[in-house]
Design an enzyme around this catalytic site. Sequence first.
Site, PDB file in Angstrom:
ATOM      1  N   HIS A 161       0.833  -1.212   0.000  1.00  0.00           N
ATOM      2  CA  HIS A 161       0.000   0.000   0.000  1.00  0.00           C
ATOM      3  C   HIS A 161       0.869   1.264   0.000  1.00  0.00           C
ATOM      4  CE1 HIS A 161      -3.142  -2.608   2.213  1.00  0.00           C
ATOM      5  NE2 HIS A 161      -3.713  -2.259   1.078  1.00  0.00           N
ATOM      6  N   CYS A 248      -2.243  -0.207   9.828  1.00  0.00           N
ATOM      7  CA  CYS A 248      -3.360  -1.038   9.356  1.00  0.00           C
ATOM      8  C   CYS A 248      -4.155  -1.671  10.495  1.00  0.00           C
ATOM      9  CB  CYS A 248      -2.869  -2.094   8.394  1.00  0.00           C
ATOM     10  SG  CYS A 248      -1.614  -3.129   9.062  1.00  0.00           S
TER      11      CYS A 248
HETATM   12  C1  CIR Z   1      -3.641  -8.020   3.223  1.00  0.00           C
HETATM   13  O1  CIR Z   1      -2.873  -8.503   2.378  1.00  0.00           O
HETATM   14  O2  CIR Z   1      -4.668  -7.430   2.907  1.00  0.00           O
HETATM   15  C2  CIR Z   1      -3.290  -8.178   4.674  1.00  0.00           C
HETATM   16  N1  CIR Z   1      -2.604  -9.414   4.874  1.00  0.00           N
HETATM   17  C3  CIR Z   1      -2.444  -7.036   5.158  1.00  0.00           C
HETATM   18  C4  CIR Z   1      -3.117  -5.712   5.115  1.00  0.00           C
HETATM   19  C5  CIR Z   1      -2.252  -4.611   5.600  1.00  0.00           C
HETATM   20  N2  CIR Z   1      -2.963  -3.392   5.619  1.00  0.00           N
HETATM   21  C6  CIR Z   1      -2.418  -2.193   5.649  1.00  0.00           C
HETATM   22  O3  CIR Z   1      -1.206  -2.056   5.591  1.00  0.00           O
HETATM   23  N3  CIR Z   1      -3.232  -1.152   5.690  1.00  0.00           N
END
Ligand code: CIR
Length: 253
Positions: A161, A248
Amino acid sequence: MFTKAIVRTPGCSLTSGLTASKLGTPVYQKALEQHRQYIAALERCSLDVLILEADEAFPDSTFVEDVAIVTPKCAIITRPAAASRRGETAAMLPVLEDFYSYIEKIQPPGTLDGGDVMQVDQHFYIGLSSRTNRAGADQLIEILQRYGMTGSTVPVTEGLHLKTGVTQVAENTLLAAGEFIASPNFSDFRILPVPEEANGGANCIRINGKLLLSAGFPEVSRQLVDQGAELIEVDISEYAKLDGGLTCLSLRF
Ligand code: CIR
């Protein structure tokens, strides 16, 4: 000034969350303990933390940042690109209804993950990544403008991201890694560069005068302390195994 945060306890299914990293499978008990420490860090920043129950049906649902954008004027329910995460938004809507009178939604064919959205004052930088497409970003910009805010897009080719590689750490100052260090999109900011080996070290959270940083990045930490930051380091090694950073794991507003 933020007053609240929302987090979701990870379920045992966390161990089958999405990942592109080669860091191994998260150890669930350790992840739970790290989540408690993360909540304690948010509380040290004077936030009132709402802790949602684990949702086993969605292995990645502890990464609540991706399912909503929370602004001072409205909340926006996103539309995660990953099929296994699409259903996470349904449970967040009623939670946000308790706090917001105005809730908008990203609609198909738009996709957008909150991890791609970096707010700097009234402006929102939106990463165009493997998760957030042009239609999702354009919808978000239109919504923001309706509420008197603005948005612009930034290409993301490295990392999951936008905020994996860039976050705000002080007034007019960004901590940036890789492609964001010299990005023309951020040329008006002072940039603190994160060394290439400090993968994950650019993802900080700035809350009420304090800075949360992932543990294990001594060089980044020294740099931030030299800038006068009041740092709180939090070990999130089990979440890094799923490409998750500090931001996140919560929504802050
Ligand atoms: C994903 O791949 O969606 C999750 N394993 C990790 C999400 C991480 N989110 C973020 O950095 N905002």
